[in-house]
Design a protein around this motif. Sequence first.
Motif, PDB file in Angstrom:
ATOM      1  N   GLY A  32     -53.452  -6.878  55.328  1.00  0.00           N
ATOM      2  CA  GLY A  32     -54.575  -7.767  55.467  1.00  0.00           C
ATOM      3  C   GLY A  32     -55.749  -8.061  54.704  1.00  0.00           C
ATOM      4  O   GLY A  32     -56.462  -9.099  54.594  1.00  0.00           O
ATOM      5  N   TYR A  33     -56.122  -6.705  53.907  1.00  0.00           N
ATOM      6  CA  TYR A  33     -57.485  -7.010  53.407  1.00  0.00           C
ATOM      7  C   TYR A  33     -57.502  -6.266  51.774  1.00  0.00           C
ATOM      8  O   TYR A  33     -56.461  -5.658  51.505  1.00  0.00           O
ATOM      9  CB  TYR A  33     -58.530  -6.081  54.137  1.00  0.00           C
ATOM     10  N   VAL A  34     -58.573  -6.482  51.171  1.00  0.00           N
ATOM     11  CA  VAL A  34     -58.802  -5.825  49.674  1.00  0.00           C
ATOM     12  C   VAL A  34     -60.141  -5.624  49.532  1.00  0.00           C
ATOM     13  O   VAL A  34     -61.057  -6.586  49.999  1.00  0.00           O
ATOM     14  CB  VAL A  34     -58.372  -7.065  48.559  1.00  0.00           C
ATOM     15  N   LEU A  35     -60.274  -4.461  49.290  1.00  0.00           N
ATOM     16  CA  LEU A  35     -61.632  -4.054  48.886  1.00  0.00           C
ATOM     17  C   LEU A  35     -62.003  -4.218  47.491  1.00  0.00           C
ATOM     18  O   LEU A  35     -61.197  -4.012  46.820  1.00  0.00           O
ATOM     19  CB  LEU A  35     -61.800  -2.190  49.279  1.00  0.00           C
ATOM     20  N   VAL A  36     -63.375  -4.900  47.511  1.00  0.00           N
ATOM     21  CA  VAL A  36     -63.593  -5.122  45.950  1.00  0.00           C
ATOM     22  C   VAL A  36     -64.997  -4.536  45.660  1.00  0.00           C
ATOM     23  O   VAL A  36     -65.976  -4.646  46.173  1.00  0.00           O
ATOM     24  CB  VAL A  36     -63.750  -6.844  46.015  1.00  0.00           C
ATOM     25  N   LEU A  37     -64.661  -3.874  44.374  1.00  0.00           N
ATOM     26  CA  LEU A  37     -65.847  -2.947  44.160  1.00  0.00           C
ATOM     27  C   LEU A  37     -66.168  -3.505  42.935  1.00  0.00           C
ATOM     28  O   LEU A  37     -65.651  -3.505  41.649  1.00  0.00           O
ATOM     29  CB  LEU A  37     -65.663  -1.629  43.927  1.00  0.00           C
ATOM     30  N   GLY A  38     -67.528  -4.309  42.546  1.00  0.00           N
ATOM     31  CA  GLY A  38     -67.996  -4.949  41.568  1.00  0.00           C
ATOM     32  C   GLY A  38     -69.058  -4.647  40.721  1.00  0.00           C
ATOM     33  O   GLY A  38     -70.229  -4.232  41.600  1.00  0.00           O
ATOM     34  N   GLU A  39     -69.127  -4.164  39.488  1.00  0.00           N
ATOM     35  CA  GLU A  39     -70.021  -3.846  38.532  1.00  0.00           C
ATOM     36  C   GLU A  39     -70.954  -2.880  39.192  1.00  0.00           C
ATOM     37  O   GLU A  39     -72.018  -2.613  39.058  1.00  0.00           O
ATOM     38  CB  GLU A  39     -71.019  -5.088  38.478  1.00  0.00           C
ATOM     39  N   CYS A  40     -70.134  -1.849  39.470  1.00  0.00           N
ATOM     40  CA  CYS A  40     -70.672  -0.599  40.068  1.00  0.00           C
ATOM     41  C   CYS A  40     -71.083   0.462  38.585  1.00  0.00           C
ATOM     42  O   CYS A  40     -70.466   0.449  37.849  1.00  0.00           O
ATOM     43  CB  CYS A  40     -69.705   0.132  40.947  1.00  0.00           C
ATOM     44  N   GLY A  41     -72.052   1.110  38.963  1.00  0.00           N
ATOM     45  CA  GLY A  41     -72.141   2.452  38.135  1.00  0.00           C
ATOM     46  C   GLY A  41     -72.106   3.573  38.912  1.00  0.00           C
ATOM     47  O   GLY A  41     -72.033   3.451  40.004  1.00  0.00           O
TER      48      GLY A  41
ATOM     49  N   ALA B  61     -71.290  -4.433  43.864  1.00  0.00           N
ATOM     50  CA  ALA B  61     -70.966  -5.376  45.222  1.00  0.00           C
ATOM     51  C   ALA B  61     -69.733  -4.261  45.798  1.00  0.00           C
ATOM     52  O   ALA B  61     -68.988  -3.800  45.065  1.00  0.00           O
ATOM     53  CB  ALA B  61     -70.136  -6.611  44.784  1.00  0.00           C
ATOM     54  N   MET B  62     -69.787  -4.191  47.060  1.00  0.00           N
ATOM     55  CA  MET B  62     -68.817  -3.539  47.802  1.00  0.00           C
ATOM     56  C   MET B  62     -68.422  -4.352  49.015  1.00  0.00           C
ATOM     57  O   MET B  62     -68.859  -4.472  50.048  1.00  0.00           O
ATOM     58  CB  MET B  62     -69.396  -2.284  48.320  1.00  0.00           C
ATOM     59  N   GLU B  63     -67.340  -5.406  48.770  1.00  0.00           N
ATOM     60  CA  GLU B  63     -66.912  -6.389  49.516  1.00  0.00           C
ATOM     61  C   GLU B  63     -65.660  -6.223  50.177  1.00  0.00           C
ATOM     62  O   GLU B  63     -64.869  -5.591  49.357  1.00  0.00           O
ATOM     63  CB  GLU B  63     -67.047  -7.936  48.883  1.00  0.00           C
ATOM     64  N   LEU B  64     -65.428  -6.749  51.266  1.00  0.00           N
ATOM     65  CA  LEU B  64     -64.038  -6.752  51.704  1.00  0.00           C
ATOM     66  C   LEU B  64     -63.706  -8.190  51.934  1.00  0.00           C
ATOM     67  O   LEU B  64     -64.426  -9.194  52.517  1.00  0.00           O
ATOM     68  CB  LEU B  64     -64.355  -6.031  53.011  1.00  0.00           C
ATOM     69  N   TYR B  65     -62.498  -8.393  51.430  1.00  0.00           N
ATOM     70  CA  TYR B  65     -61.883  -9.894  51.330  1.00  0.00           C
ATOM     71  C   TYR B  65     -60.705  -9.944  52.233  1.00  0.00           C
ATOM     72  O   TYR B  65     -59.826  -8.767  52.520  1.00  0.00           O
ATOM     73  CB  TYR B  65     -61.482 -10.441  50.265  1.00  0.00           C
ATOM     74  N   GLU B  66     -60.271 -10.840  53.052  1.00  0.00           N
ATOM     75  CA  GLU B  66     -58.952 -11.070  53.589  1.00  0.00           C
ATOM     76  C   GLU B  66     -58.056 -11.104  52.307  1.00  0.00           C
ATOM     77  O   GLU B  66     -58.319 -12.051  51.347  1.00  0.00           O
ATOM     78  CB  GLU B  66     -58.855 -12.309  54.598  1.00  0.00           C
ATOM     79  N   LYS B  67     -56.857 -10.541  52.219  1.00  0.00           N
ATOM     80  CA  LYS B  67     -55.888 -10.738  51.411  1.00  0.00           C
ATOM     81  C   LYS B  67     -55.419 -12.082  50.880  1.00  0.00           C
ATOM     82  O   LYS B  67     -55.367 -13.097  51.803  1.00  0.00           O
ATOM     83  CB  LYS B  67     -54.445 -10.048  51.596  1.00  0.00           C
ATOM     84  N   GLY B  68     -55.730 -12.513  49.769  1.00  0.00           N
ATOM     85  CA  GLY B  68     -55.650 -13.801  49.215  1.00  0.00           C
ATOM     86  C   GLY B  68     -56.765 -14.393  48.903  1.00  0.00           C
ATOM     87  O   GLY B  68     -56.761 -15.507  48.143  1.00  0.00           O
TER      88      GLY B  68
END
Length: 288
Positions: free
Chosen positions: A71-80, A117-124
């Motif tokens: 059900g989920y996707v962890l999204v890690l964006g523009e991190c250093g 960004a450290m975000e959690l999205y519902e899959k899709g």
Amino acid sequence: MFELPECTVLAAQMNEKLYGKVISSGRHGNSPHKFVWYNCTPEQFSRAVGNKIVRKATVKGRWLFLGLDPGYVLVLGECGGRMLYHKPGSRLPAKYHLLLEFNDGSFFTVTTQMWGAMELYEKGNEYSGKYVKDMRPTPLEKDFHFRYFNELIDEASKESNRSTKGLLTQEQLIPGLGNACAQDILFRAKLNPRHPISLLTESEKRNLYDAILETVQEIIRKGGRYDEFNLFNKPGGYIRILDKNAVDRPCPLCGTPVEKFRYLGGTCYVCPNCQKMSHNSNSGNAIA
Ligand SMILES: [Zn+2]
């Protein structure tokens, strides 16, 4: 800051090391950071990720997507900073912004430096975020072909007097590239960071395109840049050609001392001989 090659290396290592692990618990960080963006509360995050199974990690630009089934996707964006795997029995880092603990005693932490960004999205819905949904092709995608690159230059040069560095680093015109990759790309293409893209000749465009692909692929092959760390806290094997350590040292091609200057929100490193500006001023006659 991780750029496209480092994100690609991290994703490959996650697929090797984290895939299939079961999350026993997960939480947001223990260290408040003004520029870490979460999209849910700590309670919602912990509740959602518990008992999930880690699936495939993929990359788009500077964004990493880690499937958490079901059900989920962890999204890690523009991190250093650091994205680290810790084997069972390791000590938790003093400071982190995200933690996933697995039922075999190992764990994964993310600690960013400037922002992330450290975000959690519902899959899709994982590609629905602001910076992801309309992302242009990255240099690792098949749509990033030379014809597309030419169209991009035409489009980007209409809007402003954009320079080569601007093309590589501004507004994610070429997603995944940043100030670090840009230095070596421009050196390989023998172009000055201030060179207006509207004045690029056909052969300069080809050289720039080739330099983008070669640089990105070489950094991936060597496991990331030497000044960034991989999933196992080891520096990458790609030694940057032009960075702060190159200043005043001889250019590897011609021996001229490397110079630096500030431009477009970052330091540029150039060989003043290999990356001259002089031929640009009257290059109008060279436009195809
Ligand atoms: Zn040189």
